[in-house]
Structure formats: C-alpha cells, structure tokens
Design a protein around this motif. Structure first.
Motif, PDB file in Angstrom:
ATOM      1  N   LEU A  44       0.828  -1.202   0.000  1.00  0.00           N
ATOM      2  CA  LEU A  44       0.000   0.000   0.000  1.00  0.00           C
ATOM      3  C   LEU A  44       0.863   1.253   0.000  1.00  0.00           C
ATOM      4  N   LEU A  45       1.903   1.261   0.830  1.00  0.00           N
ATOM      5  CA  LEU A  45       2.777   2.434   0.885  1.00  0.00           C
ATOM      6  C   LEU A  45       3.455   2.675  -0.455  1.00  0.00           C
ATOM      7  N   ARG A  46       3.864   1.602  -1.113  1.00  0.00           N
ATOM      8  CA  ARG A  46       4.494   1.783  -2.418  1.00  0.00           C
ATOM      9  C   ARG A  46       3.509   2.384  -3.413  1.00  0.00           C
ATOM     10  N   GLU A  47       2.256   1.943  -3.363  1.00  0.00           N
ATOM     11  CA  GLU A  47       1.243   2.522  -4.241  1.00  0.00           C
ATOM     12  C   GLU A  47       1.063   4.009  -3.962  1.00  0.00           C
ATOM     13  N   LEU A  48       1.026   4.370  -2.689  1.00  0.00           N
ATOM     14  CA  LEU A  48       0.876   5.784  -2.334  1.00  0.00           C
ATOM     15  C   LEU A  48       2.041   6.605  -2.871  1.00  0.00           C
ATOM     16  N   LEU A  49       3.251   6.074  -2.711  1.00  0.00           N
ATOM     17  CA  LEU A  49       4.436   6.806  -3.154  1.00  0.00           C
ATOM     18  C   LEU A  49       4.515   6.875  -4.673  1.00  0.00           C
ATOM     19  N   GLU A  50       4.080   5.822  -5.358  1.00  0.00           N
ATOM     20  CA  GLU A  50       4.070   5.856  -6.823  1.00  0.00           C
ATOM     21  C   GLU A  50       3.071   6.900  -7.315  1.00  0.00           C
ATOM     22  N   ASP A  51       1.935   7.027  -6.620  1.00  0.00           N
ATOM     23  CA  ASP A  51       0.974   8.062  -6.990  1.00  0.00           C
ATOM     24  C   ASP A  51       1.565   9.449  -6.780  1.00  0.00           C
ATOM     25  N   LEU A  52       2.311   9.624  -5.692  1.00  0.00           N
ATOM     26  CA  LEU A  52       2.994  10.901  -5.463  1.00  0.00           C
ATOM     27  C   LEU A  52       4.006  11.165  -6.570  1.00  0.00           C
ATOM     28  N   LYS A  53       4.729  10.126  -6.948  1.00  0.00           N
ATOM     29  CA  LYS A  53       5.724  10.258  -8.014  1.00  0.00           C
ATOM     30  C   LYS A  53       5.062  10.671  -9.318  1.00  0.00           C
ATOM     31  N   ASP A  54       3.822  10.201  -9.527  1.00  0.00           N
ATOM     32  CA  ASP A  54       3.085  10.550 -10.750  1.00  0.00           C
ATOM     33  C   ASP A  54       2.460  11.939 -10.675  1.00  0.00           C
ATOM     34  N   GLY A  55       2.600  12.613  -9.531  1.00  0.00           N
ATOM     35  CA  GLY A  55       2.167  13.999  -9.446  1.00  0.00           C
ATOM     36  C   GLY A  55       0.944  14.274  -8.608  1.00  0.00           C
TER      37      GLY A  55
END
Length: 323
Positions: A189-200
């Motif tokens: 879940l944390l990785r998904e959150l961070l990937e979404d942040l990375k996507d802007g």
C-alpha cells in the motif's frame, strides 16, 4: 566527557546553563550534570532553588511550569538515552499533543515514563541524525514509519504529500527508504501511495481522481502540477490534458473557501479559456469519491470534444451497476 562527581572538580554551573539553555532548550539530565562534576547535594540545591524541576526521573527542565513540545522532546530522548525521536515526532511539524515517540536499539529494553512511547528499532545505528537538536531518525525513515502507523491510507498519503510538497524530502528518498524494508507491514500500500505521489498526485483528492476516475476508466494520463502564469498571477494546475484543451482542478476547498477565493479561481479559469484555449472543470469530493463513474464519463466526453480518440472503459463498479 567522562563521569565525574568527586570533590576535586568544582561543579561547572556555567557549563550547565550553556548546555541546558543554549543547546537543549532548557532540559538537562542527571547524567549530564554528573559529567559537569555536580554532586548529589548540588543537584538537590538546583531543585530546591527551583533552578530546575523534575520532568522525568533523572531529567530536569529549567522552570516549574508546563514544558514546551521541544522540552518534552528533549526530555524523552534524554530519559531513554541513547535514543532519538522517531515517527511523527521526528517530522518537521510533529503533533503538538500526545506522547513523544523515541526509538532505541532493538537490543535494549527501556521502560517508558509517562508521555513517552518507546519504539525498539532494528534499524538504529546509521539511521539517526545525531547533529539534530534533539537527535532524531533520518527524515525519510521517520516518514515511512509514521505512514505505517497512520489511521488509514488517506491520512498516510496526506502526510507524505505534505512532506513532498514542502520539499523537505523527495519521493525518491521515500521509495528508497521503503525499498530497504522488504518485510514492512502494509508495504505494498505504501508503495502505491508513493508511486501516486511520483506521478504527481499531491493531495488525497488528487490521488482519488487519478485512481478512481482517470486510471480506472482508461482516460489519458494528464500532466500534474503544471505551472503557468495567467494575467501575471502564478498558478499550478492540478491536472492538464494539454492536447485536448482541458484542465481539471480538484476543489478540496469547496466547503470552506471564501467567496473571494472562489471568485478568484473562476476568474483564472476564464482567463485560461481566453488566453490558453483551456476549458477548466472543477470537481469536488462528492464527484470524485461519490460518483467516479459518471464523472469519468463526462470528462471522457469533454476530452472527446477536444479531439481525444479514445473511449471511456468501464471499471468494476460500472460493470456491477449493469448487473
């Protein structure tokens, strides 16, 4: 400085004041006083004269009133020494209320005094900023630990987004800290959150639009946080579909923004339509979280008017509604 309390060395009271008040925010420990050659009667005199007051066993503060958050933080670290602030207590804007979180090495067993939560960390040596006042866990590591302890995904994302938006830590540093935790709870879940942040996506509403509206329904990927200047006013657009002349603003302020702020938003939307040929749509929490399928359909139609050749695809909820 080695332990010393013998009569041959006079108590360095000036050194105590410098350490306590100039470095440690008004807090000092009995261990440090002994290193400054204070004997038991010196410490009793300091307490009796109210130059210091006990805040934790063996830790003192320079007044008898309520300690500040910074003094509570110093006291928590010193009473558990060697220790460092961890989790939310190690972040730039820690909660003012509630216990102070400190970490100690996994090999130690320390009893927590009132108002202190102790975390035993396997990742201690090499993960503490000893130059900070008081010492604290490295920021990216602290953010990951705080996110794991958050109440839900929305709270975790909001906290991480605030850190990234204020530029105190990079998303890449957070991802790297997470990479070093292969067995961490809620890691996926944390990785998904961070990937979404990375996507802007930089707010909870933006993340939900990205996931529930855009990705779930096959809309084209918009550009996020695009900087622009309209009529001399700097703006940062939430989602821009430049090729199709559409801007999506996620209006999380709709329920508490002032009338003047809303007027200014719509004035900028009008300017963008005239000067950039960009049509702006403002979406609320209800449209994104409450009815993402209908919202996706309408955004798809709007993009189609701008030349998007694609087609909105149904998500799981869309298919369920057809049954």
């Amino acid at each position: 400085m080695k332990h010393s309390g013998d009569a041959k060395q006079p108590f360095d009271q000036d050194g105590m004041v410098r350490l306590r008040d100039e470095i440690q925010g008004g807090v000092i420990s009995r261990r440090q006083l002994r290193e400054l050659h204070a004997r038991d009667h010196d410490i009793r005199r300091l307490v009796r004269s109210r130059e210091v007051a006990v805040i934790h066993p063996g830790v003192y503060v320079n007044h008898t009133g309520n300690p500040t958050w910074g003094q509570r933080a110093w006291a928590a670290v010193l009473v558990c020494w060697p220790a460092a602030l961890t989790g939310r207590s190690a972040l730039p804007s820690p909660p003012e209320r509630g216990p102070i979180e400190v970490m100690v090495p996994m090999s130690r067993t320390v009893r927590a005094p009132g108002g202190v939560v102790i975390r035993r960390r396997a990742r201690f040596d090499g993960y503490v900023d000893w130059a900070a006042y008081p010492p604290r866990q490295l920021l990216a590591e602290a953010a990951i630990d705080a996110a794991v302890d958050a109440g839900d995904a929305g709270e975790a994302f909001s906290m991480l987004a605030d850190l990234v938006q204020t530029k105190v830590v990079r998303t890449s540093a957070l991802l790297e800290a997470l990479r070093r935790r292969p067995r961490m709870r809620d890691r996926r879940l944390l990785r998904e959150l961070l990937e979404d942040l990375k996507d802007g996506a930089c707010s909870v509403l933006e993340r939900e639009y990205l996931r529930r509206v855009e990705r779930a329904h096959g809309l084209p990927a918009g550009e996020r946080q695009v900087a622009d200047s309209i009529a001399g006013v700097f703006v940062e657009r939430d989602v821009t579909y430049v090729a199709y002349g559409v801007v999506v603003e996620l209006d999380g302020r709709a329920f508490h923004g002032s009338a003047a702020a809303r007027d200014a938003d719509h004035a900028r939307d009008l300017d963008a339509a005239v000067t950039r040929n960009l049509r702006t749509v403002r979406l609320t929490y209800g449209q994104v979280l409450g009815d993402p399928c209908r919202t996706a359909t309408r955004i798809g139609e709007l993009l189609g008017h701008g030349g998007w050749p694609g087609k909105v695809t149904p998500c799981i909820d869309c298919l369920a509604d057809r049954d």
